[in-house]
Scaffold this motif. Structure first.
Motif, mmCIF file in Angstrom:
data_model
loop_
_atom_site.group_PDB
_atom_site.id
_atom_site.type_symbol
_atom_site.label_atom_id
_atom_site.label_comp_id
_atom_site.label_asym_id
_atom_site.label_seq_id
_atom_site.Cartn_x
_atom_site.Cartn_y
_atom_site.Cartn_z
ATOM 1 N N ALA A 1 0.831 -1.205 0.000
ATOM 2 C CA ALA A 1 0.000 0.000 0.000
ATOM 3 C C ALA A 1 0.867 1.257 0.000
ATOM 4 O O ALA A 1 0.579 2.229 -0.719
ATOM 5 C CB ALA A 1 -0.932 -0.011 1.205
ATOM 6 N N ARG A 2 1.918 1.251 0.813
ATOM 7 C CA ARG A 2 2.785 2.427 0.888
ATOM 8 C C ARG A 2 3.474 2.680 -0.447
ATOM 9 O O ARG A 2 3.530 3.819 -0.928
ATOM 10 C CB ARG A 2 3.813 2.251 2.003
ATOM 11 N N ASP B 1 7.100 11.074 3.564
ATOM 12 C CA ASP B 1 6.521 11.667 4.771
ATOM 13 C C ASP B 1 4.998 11.799 4.635
ATOM 14 O O ASP B 1 4.260 11.518 5.588
ATOM 15 C CB ASP B 1 7.150 13.030 5.035
ATOM 16 N N LEU B 2 4.527 12.194 3.458
ATOM 17 C CA LEU B 2 3.085 12.282 3.227
ATOM 18 C C LEU B 2 2.415 10.928 3.418
ATOM 19 O O LEU B 2 1.369 10.817 4.065
ATOM 20 C CB LEU B 2 2.803 12.784 1.805
ATOM 21 N N VAL B 3 3.021 9.902 2.841
ATOM 22 C CA VAL B 3 2.420 8.570 2.893
ATOM 23 C C VAL B 3 2.409 8.030 4.318
ATOM 24 O O VAL B 3 1.429 7.409 4.752
ATOM 25 C CB VAL B 3 3.172 7.622 1.940
ATOM 26 N N GLU B 4 3.465 8.269 5.065
ATOM 27 C CA GLU B 4 3.480 7.835 6.463
ATOM 28 C C GLU B 4 2.386 8.547 7.262
ATOM 29 O O GLU B 4 1.740 7.925 8.117
ATOM 30 C CB GLU B 4 4.859 8.107 7.070
ATOM 31 N N ARG B 5 2.160 9.815 6.985
ATOM 32 C CA ARG B 5 1.103 10.546 7.673
ATOM 33 C C ARG B 5 -0.282 10.047 7.267
ATOM 34 O O ARG B 5 -1.245 10.164 8.028
ATOM 35 C CB ARG B 5 1.212 12.043 7.375
ATOM 36 N N ALA B 6 -0.384 9.474 6.076
ATOM 37 C CA ALA B 6 -1.666 8.979 5.580
ATOM 38 C C ALA B 6 -2.047 7.626 6.170
ATOM 39 O O ALA B 6 -3.133 7.118 5.872
ATOM 40 C CB ALA B 6 -1.627 8.871 4.052
ATOM 41 N N SER C 1 -2.692 21.101 4.995
ATOM 42 C CA SER C 1 -1.523 21.933 4.657
ATOM 43 C C SER C 1 -0.371 21.088 4.124
ATOM 44 O O SER C 1 0.415 21.564 3.294
ATOM 45 C CB SER C 1 -1.080 22.732 5.880
ATOM 46 N N ASP C 2 -0.239 19.838 4.585
ATOM 47 C CA ASP C 2 0.813 18.959 4.066
ATOM 48 C C ASP C 2 0.588 18.671 2.584
ATOM 49 O O ASP C 2 1.535 18.671 1.778
ATOM 50 C CB ASP C 2 0.833 17.640 4.841
ATOM 51 N N LEU C 3 -0.671 18.415 2.220
ATOM 52 C CA LEU C 3 -0.998 18.149 0.821
ATOM 53 C C LEU C 3 -0.793 19.398 -0.027
ATOM 54 O O LEU C 3 -0.231 19.330 -1.133
ATOM 55 C CB LEU C 3 -2.441 17.658 0.701
ATOM 56 N N GLU C 4 -1.238 20.538 0.480
ATOM 57 C CA GLU C 4 -1.103 21.785 -0.271
ATOM 58 C C GLU C 4 0.367 22.115 -0.526
ATOM 59 O O GLU C 4 0.726 22.587 -1.619
ATOM 60 C CB GLU C 4 -1.787 22.917 0.486
ATOM 61 N N ALA C 5 1.223 21.864 0.445
ATOM 62 C CA ALA C 5 2.652 22.140 0.272
ATOM 63 C C ALA C 5 3.268 21.278 -0.814
ATOM 64 O O ALA C 5 4.258 21.658 -1.437
ATOM 65 C CB ALA C 5 3.384 21.918 1.602
ATOM 66 N N ALA C 6 2.666 20.099 -1.055
ATOM 67 C CA ALA C 6 3.160 19.197 -2.093
ATOM 68 C C ALA C 6 2.439 19.396 -3.423
ATOM 69 O O ALA C 6 2.665 18.637 -4.371
ATOM 70 C CB ALA C 6 2.999 17.747 -1.634
ATOM 71 N N TYR D 1 -5.607 13.242 -3.376
ATOM 72 C CA TYR D 1 -5.013 12.295 -2.431
ATOM 73 C C TYR D 1 -5.938 11.110 -2.192
ATOM 74 O O TYR D 1 -5.499 9.953 -2.170
ATOM 75 C CB TYR D 1 -4.697 13.014 -1.123
ATOM 76 N N CYS D 2 -7.237 11.375 -2.030
ATOM 77 C CA CYS D 2 -8.205 10.298 -1.776
ATOM 78 C C CYS D 2 -8.250 9.325 -2.947
ATOM 79 O O CYS D 2 -8.298 8.104 -2.762
ATOM 80 C CB CYS D 2 -9.577 10.897 -1.504
ATOM 81 N N GLU D 3 -8.247 9.849 -4.168
ATOM 82 C CA GLU D 3 -8.234 8.986 -5.350
ATOM 83 C C GLU D 3 -6.998 8.092 -5.355
ATOM 84 O O GLU D 3 -7.080 6.887 -5.642
ATOM 85 C CB GLU D 3 -8.267 9.846 -6.616
ATOM 86 N N CYS D 4 -5.846 8.667 -5.029
ATOM 87 C CA CYS D 4 -4.596 7.898 -4.995
ATOM 88 C C CYS D 4 -4.640 6.846 -3.891
ATOM 89 O O CYS D 4 -4.164 5.716 -4.076
ATOM 90 C CB CYS D 4 -3.409 8.835 -4.783
ATOM 91 N N LEU D 5 -5.195 7.216 -2.741
ATOM 92 C CA LEU D 5 -5.273 6.293 -1.615
ATOM 93 C C LEU D 5 -6.095 5.056 -1.979
ATOM 94 O O LEU D 5 -5.667 3.917 -1.734
ATOM 95 C CB LEU D 5 -5.902 7.002 -0.417
#
Length: 399
Positions: free
Chosen positions: A286-287, A354-359, A369-374, A381-385
């Motif tokens: 998944a990661r 780091d994004l994926v670990e937070r997810a 804000s983490d997503l916006e910075a990227a 993000y939800c679609e990717c998840l």
């Protein structure tokens, strides 16, 4: 019709794996932050537009419902009966005023799990067979009584490590969620350590584009790796339907890029004779898949997407092998930016990791804000998840 309020930012969606007593994924538990209304409109979108139903495969899905009287989802396709489980606060599961709503949801094909510990003298709604408890609550004497009174399977959350996993299993829980896969209580067996040492050598051969004959010669030294090669190459996760009969066919069918992915995934596979699945395998899948999907949406080219996949897959190797990452990576001669991403979470790939670990709904929360910075938004993000967990659920079922 359930309509999501567009004035409210799209919430952050998390999918938490739920495993059975053999560490095999049995469900995905959905968590939302913040939630719009009671989630009916959002859940409808996730199933109707985002493909959550397809991502589940044969897994169940657990949806949080704060008030059954306000929950009116609408799905364009029928959901598998009994496999969409509503986690409803226990106070609604024992209150007579809510019975009509629970009857409605049960008639629509939903299963219901009571979220919390009922009072000892209470009567639970007749169609509820299972409890969902925190690990700290599950060890209470009152919990033991309820675990016996209801059929189950009962789910325990926030299981910290394999020791607590075993304790909860002894108490009568059969479904488990938490960080226990990240805290193994023993080193790999000598047999598996030897197989994984050969596998690291195979990864080194593929990384330097060695001849197929060289790769085949090393594969033939290990029956466990050979078995897993044929099993995984033939699985739905790789999209092949042909019957694999020899090493050359397997290597040629996979291709160099897929061969690398198979070898990375195989690090976590269950070897013949293992009684329990490796809980890290679907987590790593998944990661890695989520890192690849996010990298694509962030504008990375195909080569960088592949490198993102590698970072995700390798990020659990220190846990798997009980070795420092630096020692594991030295013979692989990985590029410096991949090593920096894995060891220090620096560089573009480190940002994605780091994004994926937070997810992963762990100790470090993902924020808008983490997503916006990227350069991402919550819907992307939800679609990717969901895309990533679709592949991970296939891997989990085939491994």
């Amino acid at each position: 019709m359930a309509v999501q309020d567009k004035s409210i930012p799209f919430p952050l969606v998390f999918l938490q794996p739920v495993a059975d007593v053999h560490y095999v994924w049995t469900a995905l538990s959905l968590h939302i932050s913040p939630i719009d209304g009671d989630g009916g409109a959002l859940f409808s979108r996730l199933f109707n537009e985002f493909g959550l139903k397809d991502a589940l495969g044969e897994l169940s899905c657990i949806l949080p419902v704060h008030d059954p009287e306000r929950f009116f989802p609408e799905f364009t396709r029928p959901l598998p009966a009994g496999r969409v489980i509503l986690r409803i606060p226990v106070e609604h599961c024992v209150a007579a005023v809510k019975l009509a709503s629970l009857d409605r949801l049960h008639a629509q094909g939903f299963s219901i799990i009571a979220d919390g510990l009922p009072a000892s003298a209470s009567t639970v709604y007749e169609h509820i067979d299972s409890l969902l408890l925190e690990s700290s609550v599950g060890n209470l004497p009152a919990a033991a009584d309820w675990l016996q009174r209801l059929r189950g399977p009962h789910l325990v959350e926030n299981v910290a490590d394999p020791v607590q996993f075993d304790a909860c299993r002894a108490q009568g829980f059969r479904w488990f969620a938490g960080e226990y896969p990240l805290h193994p209580d023993s080193r790999p067996s000598q047999k598996n350590a030897i197989s994984r040492a050969r596998l690291l050598k195979l990864l080194e051969l593929v990384a330097r584009d060695a001849d197929a004959t060289e790769i085949q010669a090393l594969l033939k030294q290990d029956p466990g790796l050979s078995y897993q090669l044929f099993k995984l190459v033939s699985s739905a996760a790789f999209g092949f339907s042909a019957h694999i009969t020899n090493f050359t066919q397997a290597i040629n069918l996979l291709g160099r890029r897929q061969l690398q992915r198979w070898l990375q995934l195989l690090l976590y596979a269950r070897f013949p004779g293992d009684e329990m699945a490796n809980p890290l395998l679907p987590r790593a899948a998944a990661r890695a898949a989520l890192m690849e999907a996010l990298a694509q949406r962030m504008g990375y080219d195909r080569s960088e997407q592949d490198r993102a996949f590698i970072v995700g897959m390798f990020s659990f190797l220190d846990i798997l092998l009980s070795m420092p990452l630096e020692q594991i990576f030295e013979p692989l001669r990985l590029p410096a930016d991949i090593v920096d991403a894995l060891v220090h979470r620096t560089g573009p790939l480190g940002v994605v990791l780091d994004l994926v670990e937070r997810a992963e709904f762990g100790s470090k929360p993902l924020r808008h804000s983490d997503l916006e910075a990227a350069g991402l938004d919550a819907e992307t993000y939800c679609e990717c998840l969901i895309q990533a967990y679709r592949w991970a659920s296939l891997v989990s079922s085939e491994a």
